[in-house]
Write a protein that holds these residues in place. Structure first.
Motif, short mmCIF file in Angstrom:
data_model
loop_
_atom_site.label_atom_id
_atom_site.label_comp_id
_atom_site.label_asym_id
_atom_site.label_seq_id
_atom_site.Cartn_x
_atom_site.Cartn_y
_atom_site.Cartn_z
N ASP A 102 0.84 -1.19 0.00
CA ASP A 102 0.00 0.00 0.00
C ASP A 102 0.88 1.24 0.00
O ASP A 102 2.08 1.19 0.33
N PHE A 103 0.28 2.37 -0.38
CA PHE A 103 0.97 3.66 -0.40
C PHE A 103 -0.03 4.70 0.10
O PHE A 103 -1.02 4.98 -0.57
N ILE A 104 0.20 5.24 1.30
CA ILE A 104 -0.74 6.14 1.95
C ILE A 104 -0.12 7.54 2.06
O ILE A 104 1.02 7.69 2.47
N GLU A 105 -0.89 8.55 1.67
CA GLU A 105 -0.40 9.91 1.71
C GLU A 105 -0.59 10.54 3.09
O GLU A 105 -1.58 10.30 3.77
N LYS A 106 0.39 11.35 3.47
CA LYS A 106 0.28 12.17 4.68
C LYS A 106 -0.41 13.49 4.33
O LYS A 106 -0.18 14.01 3.24
N PRO A 107 -1.18 14.06 5.26
CA PRO A 107 -1.57 13.47 6.55
C PRO A 107 -2.57 12.35 6.31
O PRO A 107 -3.50 12.49 5.51
#
Length: 214
Positions: A102-107
């Protein structure tokens, strides 16, 4: 492994983000192991742990993609989730091609992160069946190779001649002969065919990516 406590390696050079992520994970009963650098994580990483990895992309020294590459080189297959404020398309594509789950963006959304972590840990348990000790031995030998020996290994198993490898690496054929001999010795391979089989089994090359493959 199912009896071992589930844990999450959290690797982020932003101390505030690191602390908040650790708190979030521990609030749902997970053991969080924090690291502020990729190298510190690699030194402490247990390949057999019931764990996944939350990894920031951009960090001083050794970035997340380099950490991912090093895990692959060592044959460590912990599920990896990237968390980054810089999710440009080439980085995301490279991460997924190298096996990120997975690749999750901040915030990040807290529930989204927790869901991703739980999915990664579930994958880990499915893939954590007892490994073939022969494959483990091959992976240990691969990890023992020096950088130059690794440079020679892949062209060698793909069927390149010593002269071709010498031209690629800008070294002499005599030096290639030396490294070739060292690779065979470190890998405990008596024949080139045996070495090719080891590298395919370890997943470093595709059997169809060899010269002469149909």
């Amino acid at each position: 492994m199912p009896q071992a406590q589930q844990q999450v390696y959290v690797v982020d050079d932003d101390q505030g983000m690191l602390d908040s992520t650790v708190w979030l994970l521990e609030s749902v009963g997970l053991k969080a192991l924090p690291f502020t650098s990729g190298r510190a994580f690699l030194e402490a990483c247990d390949p057999a742990s019931n764990a996944c990895v939350l990894l920031d992309v951009r960090m001083p020294g050794m970035g997340g993609l380099n950490v991912q590459e090093e895990l692959r080189r060592r044959g460590i297959e912990l599920p990896l989730i990237f968390v980054s404020g810089h999710a440009d398309v080439p980085i995301v594509v490279r991460a997924f091609r190298a096996g990120a789950v997975d690749f999750i963006e901040k915030p990040y959304n807290q529930q989204l992160l927790l869901d991703s972590v739980q999915e990664a840990l579930a994958r880990r348990q499915v893939s954590a069946a007892p490994a073939d000790p022969r494959l483990q031995a091959v992976q240990e030998r691969l990890a023992s190779l020096t950088p130059r020996e690794r440079d020679v290994l892949l062209p060698l198993v793909r069927g390149y001649t010593n002269r071709e490898m010498a031209e690629q690496l800008a070294i002499s054929v005599k030096t290639i002969d030396l490294y070739r001999s060292r690779v065979m010795k470190r890998m405990q391979a008596e024949t080139l065919a045996e070495l090719v089989g080891m590298v395919i089994a370890a997943g470093l090359v595709d059997a169809l990516d060899l010269r002469g493959a149909p």
